[in-house]
Write an enzyme that holds these catalytic residues in place. Sequence first.
Site, PDB file in Angstrom:
ATOM      1  N   LYS A 183     -11.146  -0.848  -1.632  1.00  0.00           N
ATOM      2  CA  LYS A 183     -10.901  -1.699  -0.470  1.00  0.00           C
ATOM      3  C   LYS A 183     -12.053  -1.472   0.527  1.00  0.00           C
ATOM      4  CE  LYS A 183      -5.936  -0.777  -0.969  1.00  0.00           C
ATOM      5  NZ  LYS A 183      -4.758  -0.087  -0.429  1.00  0.00           N
ATOM      6  N   LYS A 240      -8.521   6.505   6.215  1.00  0.00           N
ATOM      7  CA  LYS A 240      -7.367   5.713   5.756  1.00  0.00           C
ATOM      8  C   LYS A 240      -7.803   4.570   4.846  1.00  0.00           C
ATOM      9  CE  LYS A 240      -4.085   6.912   9.293  1.00  0.00           C
ATOM     10  NZ  LYS A 240      -3.342   6.514  10.483  1.00  0.00           N
ATOM     11  N   GLY A 241      -7.206   4.502   3.685  1.00  0.00           N
ATOM     12  CA  GLY A 241      -7.503   3.425   2.741  1.00  0.00           C
ATOM     13  C   GLY A 241      -8.801   3.621   1.978  1.00  0.00           C
ATOM     14  N   GLU A 280      -0.003  -3.311   4.663  1.00  0.00           N
ATOM     15  CA  GLU A 280      -1.136  -2.385   4.740  1.00  0.00           C
ATOM     16  C   GLU A 280      -1.212  -1.682   6.087  1.00  0.00           C
ATOM     17  OE1 GLU A 280      -3.755  -0.808   3.861  1.00  0.00           O
ATOM     18  OE2 GLU A 280      -4.001  -1.397   1.790  1.00  0.00           O
ATOM     19  N   ASP A 281      -1.726  -0.449   6.095  1.00  0.00           N
ATOM     20  CA  ASP A 281      -1.904   0.264   7.368  1.00  0.00           C
ATOM     21  C   ASP A 281      -3.375   0.537   7.671  1.00  0.00           C
ATOM     22  OD1 ASP A 281      -2.244   2.224   5.315  1.00  0.00           O
ATOM     23  OD2 ASP A 281      -2.099   3.754   6.876  1.00  0.00           O
ATOM     24  N   SER A 298      -2.741   0.607  -4.272  1.00  0.00           N
ATOM     25  CA  SER A 298      -3.197   1.778  -3.522  1.00  0.00           C
ATOM     26  C   SER A 298      -4.534   2.299  -4.045  1.00  0.00           C
ATOM     27  CB  SER A 298      -2.141   2.882  -3.653  1.00  0.00           C
ATOM     28  OG  SER A 298      -2.667   4.124  -3.256  1.00  0.00           O
ATOM     29  N   ALA A 299      -5.316   2.886  -3.141  1.00  0.00           N
ATOM     30  CA  ALA A 299      -6.588   3.498  -3.541  1.00  0.00           C
ATOM     31  C   ALA A 299      -6.371   4.887  -4.152  1.00  0.00           C
ATOM     32  CB  ALA A 299      -7.493   3.626  -2.325  1.00  0.00           C
ATOM     33  N   ASP A 341       0.873  -1.162   0.000  1.00  0.00           N
ATOM     34  CA  ASP A 341       0.000   0.000   0.000  1.00  0.00           C
ATOM     35  C   ASP A 341       0.928   1.235   0.000  1.00  0.00           C
ATOM     36  OD1 ASP A 341      -2.300   1.666   0.427  1.00  0.00           O
ATOM     37  OD2 ASP A 341      -1.722   1.785   2.541  1.00  0.00           O
ATOM     38  N   LEU A 342       0.403   2.400  -0.342  1.00  0.00           N
ATOM     39  CA  LEU A 342       1.265   3.589  -0.397  1.00  0.00           C
ATOM     40  C   LEU A 342       1.143   4.472   0.853  1.00  0.00           C
ATOM     41  CD1 LEU A 342       3.148   5.483  -2.113  1.00  0.00           C
ATOM     42  CD2 LEU A 342       1.056   6.589  -2.900  1.00  0.00           C
ATOM     43  N   ASP A 343      -0.049   5.101   0.989  1.00  0.00           N
ATOM     44  CA  ASP A 343      -0.261   6.063   2.072  1.00  0.00           C
ATOM     45  C   ASP A 343      -0.221   5.351   3.425  1.00  0.00           C
ATOM     46  OD1 ASP A 343      -1.074   8.632   0.594  1.00  0.00           O
ATOM     47  OD2 ASP A 343      -2.411   7.160  -0.303  1.00  0.00           O
ATOM     48  N   THR A 384       1.421  10.245   4.044  1.00  0.00           N
ATOM     49  CA  THR A 384       0.652  11.311   3.385  1.00  0.00           C
ATOM     50  C   THR A 384      -0.667  11.592   4.099  1.00  0.00           C
ATOM     51  OG1 THR A 384       0.087   9.540   1.896  1.00  0.00           O
ATOM     52  CG2 THR A 384       1.515  11.248   1.007  1.00  0.00           C
ATOM     53  N   ARG A 431     -11.272   8.732  -2.459  1.00  0.00           N
ATOM     54  CA  ARG A 431     -11.530  10.168  -2.306  1.00  0.00           C
ATOM     55  C   ARG A 431     -13.032  10.466  -2.243  1.00  0.00           C
ATOM     56  NH1 ARG A 431      -9.086  13.492  -7.029  1.00  0.00           N
ATOM     57  NH2 ARG A 431      -7.420  12.008  -6.590  1.00  0.00           N
TER      58      ARG A 431
HETATM   59  C1  G6P Z   1      -5.334   6.258   0.241  1.00  0.00           C
HETATM   60  C2  G6P Z   1      -5.474   7.053   1.507  1.00  0.00           C
HETATM   61  C3  G6P Z   1      -6.864   7.650   1.620  1.00  0.00           C
HETATM   62  C4  G6P Z   1      -7.196   8.435   0.359  1.00  0.00           C
HETATM   63  C5  G6P Z   1      -7.128   7.519  -0.854  1.00  0.00           C
HETATM   64  C6  G6P Z   1      -7.411   8.249  -2.161  1.00  0.00           C
HETATM   65  O1  G6P Z   1      -6.006   5.053   0.374  1.00  0.00           O
HETATM   66  O2  G6P Z   1      -5.231   6.253   2.645  1.00  0.00           O
HETATM   67  O3  G6P Z   1      -6.926   8.481   2.746  1.00  0.00           O
HETATM   68  O4  G6P Z   1      -8.464   9.020   0.460  1.00  0.00           O
HETATM   69  O5  G6P Z   1      -5.820   6.953  -0.920  1.00  0.00           O
HETATM   70  O6  G6P Z   1      -6.368   9.147  -2.416  1.00  0.00           O
HETATM   71  P1  G6P Z   1      -6.348  10.222  -3.585  1.00  0.00           P
HETATM   72  O7  G6P Z   1      -4.901  10.610  -3.662  1.00  0.00           O
HETATM   73  O8  G6P Z   1      -6.814   9.542  -4.835  1.00  0.00           O
HETATM   74  O9  G6P Z   1      -7.255  11.320  -3.183  1.00  0.00           O
HETATM   75 MG    MG Z   2      -2.760   3.179   3.525  1.00  0.00          MG
END
Ligand code: G6P
Ligand code: MG
Length: 218
Positions: free
Chosen positions: A145, A45-46, A169-170, A114-115, A9-11, A17, A49
Amino acid sequence: MEKVGFIFDLDGVIVDTAKYHYLAWRKLANELGFEFTKEQNELFKGVSRKKCLEILLDIGNFTATQNQFDKWMVEKNVDYLAYIEKMNSSEILPDVVRVLKYLKNKNIPIALGSASKNARPILEKVDLLLYFDSIVDGNSVTKAKPDPEVFLIAANNLGVAPNSCVVFEDAVAGIQAANKAKMLSIAIGDAEILNEADYNFNDFTEMNDDFLESLINK
Ligand code: G6P
Ligand code: MG
């Protein structure tokens, strides 16, 4: 030995972030006339948007027309991108590079799952793009997710069977997605919150090479 793949996962796993997402959502909430706390930000988280904005408007007891909704989605992202713009490799979370290097040296396929629709520019900013054989992000999925779609696409792109994949994953939704995909789920963060994971670590500094090796040879 069966071929294994690793999905990050990224964030919250590679970079923190969440603080920038929080600042951008809080600015919007304040403009609309209500507060948005750090605790409430945990729910984001996860989460995609669009879903985040729905939750935010719920918190503020707001109903929006489609036009307003679309406008606020854009506005939040413009603010978020201004923070991202300034990111560099100093914002990579501790020992992420060590783990990526360890896997890369062993020729293990690595994907991002990542989402976020901003995943690629963020990886570019922090100079980690070169480690990833596949990037599956918010632009490539139709289901968020905890649906396993993002990880199943990543496994497919890596040419690895889902049950031979390891996911870092977090977010609770992310751990659930990995479990649904029949992958090994490794939580990075609070073990009490992320109690559905197969393994828990506070961060990558707690994960030694022996553990990584055991995952590769599982
Ligand atoms: C990740 C973050 C979420 C965020 C989502 C969409 O999963 O944990 O907090 O809302 O990505 O991110 P974006 O950059 O597309 O707004
Ligand atoms: Mg995450």
